[in-house]
Design an enzyme around this catalytic site. Structure first.
Site, PDB file in Angstrom:
ATOM      1  N   ARG A  40       0.829  -1.218   0.000  1.00 35.16           N
ATOM      2  CA  ARG A  40       0.000   0.000   0.000  1.00 35.16           C
ATOM      3  C   ARG A  40       0.858   1.262   0.000  1.00 35.16           C
ATOM      4  O   ARG A  40       0.459   2.275  -0.589  1.00 35.16           O
ATOM      5  CB  ARG A  40      -0.935  -0.006   1.202  1.00 35.16           C
ATOM      6  CG  ARG A  40      -2.049  -0.995   0.983  1.00 35.16           C
ATOM      7  CD  ARG A  40      -3.057  -0.962   2.086  1.00 35.16           C
ATOM      8  NE  ARG A  40      -4.233  -1.706   1.680  1.00 35.16           N
ATOM      9  CZ  ARG A  40      -5.115  -2.219   2.512  1.00 35.16           C
ATOM     10  NH1 ARG A  40      -4.984  -2.057   3.803  1.00 35.16           N
ATOM     11  NH2 ARG A  40      -6.161  -2.872   2.053  1.00 35.16           N
ATOM     12  N   LYS A 206     -21.224 -14.985  -0.141  1.00 34.30           N
ATOM     13  CA  LYS A 206     -22.677 -14.785  -0.066  1.00 34.30           C
ATOM     14  C   LYS A 206     -23.279 -14.092  -1.281  1.00 34.30           C
ATOM     15  O   LYS A 206     -22.726 -13.119  -1.774  1.00 34.30           O
ATOM     16  CB  LYS A 206     -22.985 -13.913   1.149  1.00 34.30           C
ATOM     17  CG  LYS A 206     -22.687 -14.579   2.473  1.00 34.30           C
ATOM     18  CD  LYS A 206     -23.012 -13.594   3.567  1.00 34.30           C
ATOM     19  CE  LYS A 206     -22.815 -14.177   4.937  1.00 34.30           C
ATOM     20  NZ  LYS A 206     -22.905 -13.118   5.950  1.00 34.30           N
ATOM     21  N   GLY A 374      -9.995  -7.375  -2.914  1.00 35.04           N
ATOM     22  CA  GLY A 374     -10.210  -8.338  -1.839  1.00 35.04           C
ATOM     23  C   GLY A 374      -9.590  -9.694  -2.111  1.00 35.04           C
ATOM     24  O   GLY A 374      -8.426  -9.799  -2.490  1.00 35.04           O
ATOM     25  N   GLY A 397     -14.067  -3.355   0.238  1.00 34.74           N
ATOM     26  CA  GLY A 397     -15.435  -2.830   0.311  1.00 34.74           C
ATOM     27  C   GLY A 397     -15.666  -1.694  -0.679  1.00 34.74           C
ATOM     28  O   GLY A 397     -16.745  -1.595  -1.278  1.00 34.74           O
TER      29      GLY A 397
END
Ligand code: AMP
Length: 417
Positions: A40, A206, A374, A397
């Site tokens: 990062r 999910k 992710g 996210g």
């Protein structure tokens, strides 16, 4: 909407307040916090080098971990300042707070091309609350604002949103950093008018987490390939047994609606035909979180119903082969979510095959491949194919919300071009 770029700013001699994502994984070794992965930090270097070269006075703001409004020493950005100085090959000043007179004095003494890192903005609860007085205090040192923290742009916090609004109100310009610009280009513009066929690969845990992404991409994609545990909700909706698999019975209708929409729009919507399963056996032990630990025994591939004693952990080889063939013919690929529990080598085969097909399409078919953040980024790295794809998002996210078509507060606060 295209946003103003850091390249468009006149920065010489100006104090540029830049929000970066320095939320790096750290570990305590011999009483010292050590950075485990500096990706990062490395990713902000192009923007920083541009600003340094153009003579800006750079003030970096970031968060690290979740100190919940306390000065938690293990979450100090001091080690990051040392690492950054090393990477830039020039001194980087560190302020042990992010607001206050001392910070203002240090910022006021910066010379053209100097870099200062402020202490963790989340040492104050007001950061996440986007509290206006706190944002004003942060903004005191800012003449211009740059946001290069895509991974934090889905949050309307003081340093990601509040400061930008204040700087803009004063007539200062607010722009996207080079990393932010690339994220917006690949996750946004490139997918608006993709070269076809446009193949979307969606996996992960999910359906409910991804349904908005599915819904939006159904309007753009030629093919959608479904994998991961979310496939079991589709199975269940079709009356197929899923044994002990992770499933969302409340979302059966969501799954059927997505398939109906695909049919209406002529999207090729593919579901797995085989599944790698295992039989979980309770070991009687508990993990650190107090949850029972299971041994996963009798790993095998099944078609149709998943036996009552078994749990699904990945799409099977037959499905992986079918998906890989479709992927190899694509011209644009978006991948979000692994095809199975790839962290365990016994269930990583299909995810690796898909990763390889994405790399092949990119290298041999000239496809643009975009990895939507992710766990799919982790999977690409695990397959050692990180340099074989077009773009890997740095957001988790934030990527998901952006792909859903939401306007991210940290992006909305930047000036349109
Ligand atoms: P997500 O954050 O929704 O993209 O989900 C990623 C996580 O889902 C990873 O940690 C995978 O191990 C897990 N996962 C994917 N497929 C399965 C599966 N079939 N069974 C259990 N976990 C899965």
């Amino acid at each position: 909407m295209v946003k103003l770029s850091v390249k468009d700013l006149s920065v010489r001699g100006k104090r540029v307040f830049m929000r970066v994502d320095f939320n790096v994984p750290m570990e305590e070794r011999d009483g010292q916090m050590v950075i485990n992965d500096d990706t990062r930090i490395r990713e902000t270097l192009p923007t920083l080098e541009l600003l340094i070269e153009r003579g800006a006075k750079i003030i970096l703001a970031a968060h690290l971990g979740r100190p919940k409004g306390k000065r938690e020493p293990s979450m100090s950005l001091r080690p990051v300042a040392i690492k950054l100085a090393d990477m830039l090959g020039r001194p980087v000043a560190f302020a042990d707070d992010c607001i206050g007179e001392k910070v203002e004095k240090t910022a006021g003494a910066l010379k053209d091309g100097d870099v200062l890192i402020l202490e963790n903005v989340r040492y104050y609860n007001e950061e996440e609350a986007n509290e206006p007085i706190f944002a004003e205090k942060l903004a005191k040192v800012a003449e211009l604002y740059v946001n290069d923290a895509f991974g934090a742009a889905h949050r309307a916090h003081a340093s990601t949103e509040g400061v930008a609004r204040i700087v803009a109100k004063r007539g200062g310009q607010c722009a996207a950093g080079l990393l932010m610009e690339r994220e917006l280009k690949f996750l946004g513009d490139e997918l608006e008018n993709p070269s076809r066929p446009f193949v979307v690969i969606l996996g992960g845990a999910k359906v409910s987490d991804k349904i908005k992404v599915i819904d939006r991409l159904l309007e753009k994609a030629d093919t959608i390939l479904i994998g991961g545990a979310m496939a079991y909700t589709f199975k269940l909706a079709h009356g197929v047994k899923v044994g002990k698999s992770l499933v969302e019975p409340d979302h059966k209708q969501t799954a059927l609606d997505a398939e109906a929409k695909a049919k209406k729009l002529g999207v090729n919507f593919q579901l797995p035909t085989d599944t790698v399963v295992a039989t979980p056996v309770d070991t009687g032990k508990l993990n650190k979180k107090g949850k029972p630990v299971y041994d996963l025994t009798n790993v095998r591939t099944v078609k149709g119903d998943i036996p009552d004693d078994a749990e699904g952990f990945s799409i099977g080889e037959e499905t992986a082969k079918r998906y890989a063939e479709i992927i190899r013919g694509a011209k644009t690929i978006l991948w979000n979510g692994p095809m199975g529990m790839f962290e365990d080598a016994r269930f990583a085969g299909a995810t690796n095959s898909v990763a390889q097909a994405v790399a092949d399409a990119t290298q041999k078919n000239g496809a643009k491949s975009i990895i939507g953040g992710g766990d799919s980024v982790k999977a690409i790295h695990m397959a050692k194919l990180g340099d074989k794809v077009t773009f890997m998002s740095t957001g988790g996210g934030a990527s998901l919300e952006f792909l859903e078509g939401k306007e991210l507060p940290g992006v909305a606060a930047l000036r349109d071009k």
